[in-house]
Design a protein around this motif. Structure first.
Motif, short mmCIF file in Angstrom:
data_model
loop_
_atom_site.label_atom_id
_atom_site.label_comp_id
_atom_site.label_asym_id
_atom_site.label_seq_id
_atom_site.Cartn_x
_atom_site.Cartn_y
_atom_site.Cartn_z
N LEU A 98 -10.38 92.16 67.08
CA LEU A 98 -10.04 91.23 66.00
C LEU A 98 -10.82 91.26 64.90
O LEU A 98 -12.12 91.44 65.24
CB LEU A 98 -9.74 89.68 66.53
CG LEU A 98 -8.63 89.72 67.57
CD1 LEU A 98 -8.60 88.16 67.94
CD2 LEU A 98 -7.19 90.24 67.12
N PRO A 99 -10.41 90.88 63.51
CA PRO A 99 -11.37 90.75 62.63
C PRO A 99 -12.29 89.22 62.91
O PRO A 99 -11.58 88.62 63.72
CB PRO A 99 -10.62 90.49 61.27
CG PRO A 99 -9.28 91.07 61.55
CD PRO A 99 -9.00 90.95 63.19
N ILE A 100 -13.08 89.07 61.98
CA ILE A 100 -13.83 87.45 61.90
C ILE A 100 -13.75 87.05 60.64
O ILE A 100 -14.32 87.78 59.57
CB ILE A 100 -15.08 87.81 62.63
CG1 ILE A 100 -15.34 88.43 63.88
CG2 ILE A 100 -16.08 86.32 62.48
CD1 ILE A 100 -16.78 88.69 64.37
N GLN A 101 -13.31 85.86 60.35
CA GLN A 101 -13.60 85.26 59.20
C GLN A 101 -14.69 83.99 59.59
O GLN A 101 -14.25 83.10 60.40
CB GLN A 101 -12.19 84.78 58.59
CG GLN A 101 -12.42 84.03 57.16
CD GLN A 101 -11.04 83.81 56.47
OE1 GLN A 101 -10.70 82.73 56.37
NE2 GLN A 101 -10.54 84.82 55.78
N LEU A 152 -4.00 84.39 61.12
CA LEU A 152 -4.57 82.98 61.79
C LEU A 152 -5.91 83.13 62.30
O LEU A 152 -6.10 84.11 63.16
CB LEU A 152 -3.65 82.68 63.07
CG LEU A 152 -2.32 81.87 62.64
CD1 LEU A 152 -1.37 81.90 63.76
CD2 LEU A 152 -2.42 80.75 62.01
N CYS A 153 -6.87 82.52 61.76
CA CYS A 153 -8.27 82.57 62.30
C CYS A 153 -8.37 81.13 63.44
O CYS A 153 -8.18 79.98 62.84
CB CYS A 153 -9.15 82.22 61.18
SG CYS A 153 -9.13 83.41 59.89
N THR A 154 -8.78 81.57 64.48
CA THR A 154 -9.14 80.48 65.44
C THR A 154 -10.35 79.55 65.30
O THR A 154 -11.26 80.17 65.09
CB THR A 154 -8.95 81.02 66.93
OG1 THR A 154 -10.13 82.02 66.95
CG2 THR A 154 -7.62 81.70 67.40
N PRO A 155 -10.32 78.25 65.45
CA PRO A 155 -11.38 77.55 64.91
C PRO A 155 -12.32 77.44 66.06
O PRO A 155 -12.20 76.77 67.19
CB PRO A 155 -10.83 76.14 64.71
CG PRO A 155 -9.55 76.11 65.33
CD PRO A 155 -9.32 77.40 65.64
N LEU A 156 -13.39 78.26 65.85
CA LEU A 156 -14.36 78.37 66.77
C LEU A 156 -15.89 77.45 66.45
O LEU A 156 -16.39 78.09 65.48
CB LEU A 156 -14.82 79.91 67.19
CG LEU A 156 -13.52 80.83 67.47
CD1 LEU A 156 -14.14 82.08 67.68
CD2 LEU A 156 -12.99 80.16 68.92
N GLU A 195 -11.32 81.56 74.84
CA GLU A 195 -10.55 81.58 75.82
C GLU A 195 -9.08 81.39 75.22
O GLU A 195 -7.99 82.13 75.30
CB GLU A 195 -10.60 80.76 77.00
CG GLU A 195 -11.62 81.13 78.00
CD GLU A 195 -11.93 80.06 78.91
OE1 GLU A 195 -11.19 78.82 78.78
OE2 GLU A 195 -13.06 79.94 79.58
N LYS A 196 -8.91 80.66 74.43
CA LYS A 196 -7.55 80.26 73.65
C LYS A 196 -7.25 81.45 72.60
O LYS A 196 -6.20 81.47 72.34
CB LYS A 196 -7.70 78.59 72.89
CG LYS A 196 -7.89 77.47 74.05
CD LYS A 196 -7.64 76.07 73.44
CE LYS A 196 -6.20 75.73 72.98
NZ LYS A 196 -6.24 74.35 72.61
N THR A 197 -8.23 81.81 72.17
CA THR A 197 -7.98 82.89 71.29
C THR A 197 -7.37 83.97 72.00
O THR A 197 -6.08 84.52 71.45
CB THR A 197 -9.27 83.44 70.43
OG1 THR A 197 -9.90 82.46 70.07
CG2 THR A 197 -8.78 84.47 69.50
N ARG A 198 -7.83 84.45 73.01
CA ARG A 198 -7.29 85.33 73.94
C ARG A 198 -5.65 85.00 74.24
O ARG A 198 -4.97 85.94 74.23
CB ARG A 198 -8.12 85.59 75.18
CG ARG A 198 -8.11 87.00 75.77
CD ARG A 198 -8.88 87.12 76.85
NE ARG A 198 -10.44 87.19 76.32
CZ ARG A 198 -11.46 86.49 76.79
NH1 ARG A 198 -11.23 85.58 77.29
NH2 ARG A 198 -12.57 86.98 76.14
N ALA A 199 -5.54 83.86 74.44
CA ALA A 199 -4.19 83.40 74.93
C ALA A 199 -3.16 83.65 73.66
O ALA A 199 -2.06 84.01 73.63
CB ALA A 199 -4.28 82.10 75.48
N ALA A 201 -7.18 86.57 64.01
CA ALA A 201 -8.70 86.68 63.64
C ALA A 201 -9.44 85.57 64.51
O ALA A 201 -9.09 84.52 64.46
CB ALA A 201 -9.15 86.53 62.16
N PHE A 202 -11.01 85.90 64.70
CA PHE A 202 -11.86 84.95 65.20
C PHE A 202 -12.25 84.01 63.77
O PHE A 202 -12.56 84.57 63.04
CB PHE A 202 -12.91 85.49 65.94
CG PHE A 202 -12.89 86.23 67.17
CD1 PHE A 202 -12.41 85.54 68.37
CD2 PHE A 202 -12.87 87.72 66.92
CE1 PHE A 202 -12.31 86.19 69.50
CE2 PHE A 202 -12.58 88.56 68.12
CZ PHE A 202 -12.45 87.69 69.36
#
Lengths: 446, 446
Positions: free
Chosen positions: B218-221, B154-158, B174-178, B192-193
């Protein structure tokens, strides 16, 4: 035209979506298509259709898109037995070192007929009703095509050297003439000259071909400008570009079907345009053999007719026109750098109406229109990979899997019903293919 | 390693063809793959396997090719509800005028969860076992992914601006951390970020991201060099190419997954190579949006790892990795002008082993190997469009229809058996999609 009292017809198709693919008709919802004696009577909003006609039989296609049967405008059907035999090779090495030697060893008439039967079963299963064929034993596939019930243009393989079918070009022309008699009893079959390519046909042969065409009035389908090497060598040998050579021989015109055409200058396109020549685009084959890319958007912008073909199973390796439409639509955008190139509806037109026109069958098939043959394909869009359906043409071109084809008919006769081939013993066909593979494997490992 | 006496195992797969997709193993015939407690025990010639293991259950895959489950390395799964909503448009107009407004109106958590469920059902049906997702409500899809049983990153939408998920970049971090806490109970999920793209993430945000990555590991995509415009505007704004900007922010490395990469100079590729960055190739999306073409052959020749993704259903419009492999293999040849580019086996590797490695899962999945998770796909090759099978890898890449996928398992658990989804009510899912379409249609026609 229609009587006030309901008209007796053979069949009514109740269609969730209908894409008639006539020149100016968009997609329609909830239509009834009436079919009688193999021809399309007409279509109306479903409730009206139910009032107008009394059908013997109804097909409830309530989650389906109904389209004209697809037209595969370039194929070498018998090659299906060599599917995947040699991949990942450039055109000339692929032809000279692999395909031609294999054909010389295996492709007798009975092999060709079995390969063609396999190809037709695959094509029917994936929604194709009409195909053009160019292979080594046309007289040996006539009966199979008639038995399977497809519409086809048979192109006779004309080439200057000795091949399994003919000793030389003149011999091929003689055999073409003989074939006109053989196919006469079959109304769904037509004949065309299939000269292989400019680099395998001499000027003298082109002259003979022009004379034969005048005598017999058949179309010509030919591989033209498939690769840059072909064009360069042609220019070196003749001092002019191959398409100009064909023009000077008097061959270009509305009856000329130029296959591939990946190498086109402005003047080449002007020649194609002014003569009314058709282009047959085979995007997957051109990519696989790294032949080049046909400038489809430029051709369409100039009003040049473009049809679509899979080419043979050796350079694709399937005969799936849905797959081919998607590749054509995507590649036109990628190649032109314009995401608006070849929108879904135009890709569908290329695989239906324009295909029929290129083969000289534009008044018979390729559209859902009163008086046209009932050559029709229905596709069930209620599937995980096509829902939700925001626009049916988008689903058909960009998302559909050809296994969603549920019904296929040619001249009103069902060849596929609920995803099952009718009148073809699929298991027996697969057994025959296994037997042919075993014969080839035994021979080529000796 | 194995005892002389037969070993008790959960499952034995009897495989007509086995393609383990380890680094140096070719395709094998008639093998037995033993599976126990969700892991691959090993494989042997079938007769030997039958001696070595005593399975609770046997799957007779006697006309099937067995491969590692496919890895779809780039997707926006929730977008499946917008499949075909807007086609035939260039990237920026497509995003700004159509997709982003539609997302802002419709894509609440429950919509995203339903779209993701649709996407997963489609992916399982077509042989995918692992996917990377980047969409607007990651916390709302965790339970659905666990329920469906797929492996996922799951990649969080930043992104710098306000989106349905977050007010700004910092809020997204912050929400990624959660989310790291939320996914901990699910061993098949990783995080992943997912920073959107260089043009939507400021230098300040990149610095925050680098710091967060050091903290969370974490990885980054990220979408990188998707179009020429993006690169040109990036150079104008920052004076350096976007990938160089990412490098200076300390982000490139083996944990960085650069998606698209259609615009690459020699020095861009040197940077990618030296940092161990992975490229994720999305050929159909790049063609459809006319974004450009990723130079896959050049990347592979340089030893740069390349994975494969479908991208979201809006720019494809299916999530079919067989379709994507074929396009990748064909386009690599057409784009490089070399018919030997990306042969079938390399395309399969891109969709299995290399996909897993790019997502940091290379020691867990993507190969059929002792100790690896039993993430496995079986494809029935006895079909009209794949016979005769001269070479199984050719059939799989160039001819197979994804409906030929018969069995799919993740960690030894069957998600598809004889072509039927297990544990998913397909009809209920299709009904939900129809309901969502109706809600969207009502809203957008008001």
């Amino acid at each position: 035209m229609l009587p006030e009292a309901a008209q007796q017809v053979d069949l009514l198709l109740e269609c969730r979506w209908l894409l008639p693919m006539t020149d100016d008709q968009p997609s329609l919802e909830w239509q009834g298509v009436a079919i009688d004696k193999g021809l399309i009577v007409g279509y109306w909003p479903l409730e009206e259709a139910r009032q107008r006609v009394m059908p013997d039989r109804v097909h409830a296609l309530h989650q389906h898109a109904v389209i004209p049967g697809l037209v595969n405008a370039h194929n070498h059907a018998g090659m299906s037995l060599l599917r995947g035999y040699a991949d990942d090779l450039p055109l000339m090495s692929w032809l000279n070192d692999h395909i031609w030697p294999a054909e010389a060893r295996f492709m007798r008439g009975d092999f060709v007929a079995d390969g063609t039967r396999l190809a037709m079963a695959e094509m029917i299963r994936s929604g194709t009703t009409t195909f053009s064929d160019m292979y080594l034993a046309p007289e040996d596939v006539v009966d199979s095509i008639a038995e399977f019930g497809m519409r086809a243009q048979l192109c006779t393989p004309l080439i200057d050297f000795d091949i399994p079918w003919s000793r030389n070009f003149t011999h091929g022309l003689e055999k073409t003439r003989a074939l006109t008699d053989q196919i006469r009893p079959f109304p769904a079959l037509s004949l065309a000259f299939g000269p292989h390519a400019p680099y395998t046909v001499s000027d003298e042969s082109l002259t003979l071909l022009a004379r034969a065409q005048q005598a017999l009035g058949l179309p010509i389908q030919m591989h033209v400008h498939e690769t840059a090497d072909e064009v360069n060598q042609g220019v070196t040998a003749a001092g002019i570009r191959p398409i100009e050579r064909l023009h000077r021989a008097g061959l270009l015109g509305p009856g000329f079907q130029a296959v591939h055409m990946t190498q086109l200058t402005e003047s080449d396109m002007a020649l194609v345009k002014s003569t009314g020549t058709s282009v047959i685009h085979c995007p997957q084959s051109n990519l696989k053999l790294a032949s080049g890319m046909c400038p489809v958007k430029v051709l369409l912008d100039q009003g040049i007719p473009v049809a679509l073909g899979t080419d043979g199973a050796c350079s694709n390796n399937d005969l799936d026109m849905f797959d081919e439409m998607k590749t054509a639509a995507l590649l036109a955008k990628g190649h032109s750098g314009n995401a608006q190139a070849l929108p879904a509806m135009d890709a569908l037109a290329m695989a239906t109406r324009e295909g029929a026109r290129a083969l000289g069958l534009g008044d018979i098939t390729g559209q859902i229109k009163t008086g046209y043959a009932a050559d029709i394909t229905a596709v069930d869009l209620q599937a995980l990979n096509t829902v939700p359906v925001h626009h049916p043409e988008s689903a058909l071109v960009y998302a559909v899997n050809s296994r969603q084809v549920s019904h296929v008919m040619v001249a009103g006769k069902l060849l596929l019903e609920h995803g099952q081939l009718t009148g073809i013993d699929e298991k027996a066909l697969l057994d025959t293919v296994a037997q042919r593979l075993s014969e080839m494997t035994t021979e080529y490992t000796q």
